[in-house]
Design a protein around this motif. Structure first.
Motif, PDB file in Angstrom:
ATOM      1  N   ILE A   1       2.165   1.837  -3.433  1.00 48.25           N
ATOM      2  CA  ILE A   1       1.128   2.383  -4.316  1.00 48.25           C
ATOM      3  C   ILE A   1       0.941   3.878  -4.048  1.00 48.25           C
ATOM      4  O   ILE A   1       0.857   4.674  -4.977  1.00 48.25           O
TER       5      ILE A   1
ATOM      6  N   GLU B   1       3.785   5.794  -5.469  1.00 50.98           N
ATOM      7  CA  GLU B   1       3.667   5.860  -6.933  1.00 50.98           C
ATOM      8  C   GLU B   1       2.635   6.912  -7.342  1.00 50.98           C
ATOM      9  O   GLU B   1       2.846   7.655  -8.302  1.00 50.98           O
TER      10      GLU B   1
ATOM     11  N   SER C   1       0.834  -1.208   0.000  1.00 54.15           N
ATOM     12  CA  SER C   1       0.000   0.000   0.000  1.00 54.15           C
ATOM     13  C   SER C   1       0.861   1.248   0.000  1.00 54.15           C
ATOM     14  O   SER C   1       0.565   2.217  -0.707  1.00 54.15           O
TER      15      SER C   1
END
Length: 80
Positions: free
Chosen positions: A31, A34, A28
Motif C-alpha cells: 500500500i 502504491e 502494508s
C-alpha cells in the motif's frame, strides 16, 4: 481423555499470529509503495513508513516468541 498440551497449543497460536503480522506487513508495504507511485506521499515518507512498520512488527514478533517460550517452559515444568 485426550492429553491436552496447553503449551503446544499456545505456541501454535503465537506462530499463527506471527504469520498474520508478516502478511500484514507485506500488504502494508504494498500500500505504501502504491501511494508513492501515485504521488500521494513522497519516497522518503514511504521509506520512513516501511521502516516503522518493520520495527513494530519485529518488536511484536520478538515479544510473541518470548511469550511462547515462557509458556512452553512453564508447561514443561508442570509436566515434570
Amino acid at each position: 481423555m485426550a492429553d491436552l498440551n496447553l503449551g503446544e497449543g499456545l505456541r501454535k497460536i503465537v506462530l499463527a499470529g506471527i504469520g498474520a503480522l508478516a502478511t500484514t506487513y507485506e500488504k502494508s508495504s504494498e500500500i505504501v509503495d502504491e501511494l508513492v507511485k501515485k504521488g500521494e506521499i513522497t519516497v522518503e515518507q514511504g521509506k520512513a513508513l516501511n521502516t516503522e512498520l518493520k520495527r513494530k512488527v519485529s518488536e511484536v514478533v520478538d515479544d510473541a516468541k518470548a511469550t511462547a517460550e515462557t509458556a512452553t517452559k512453564n508447561e514443561d515444568e508442570k509436566s515434570e
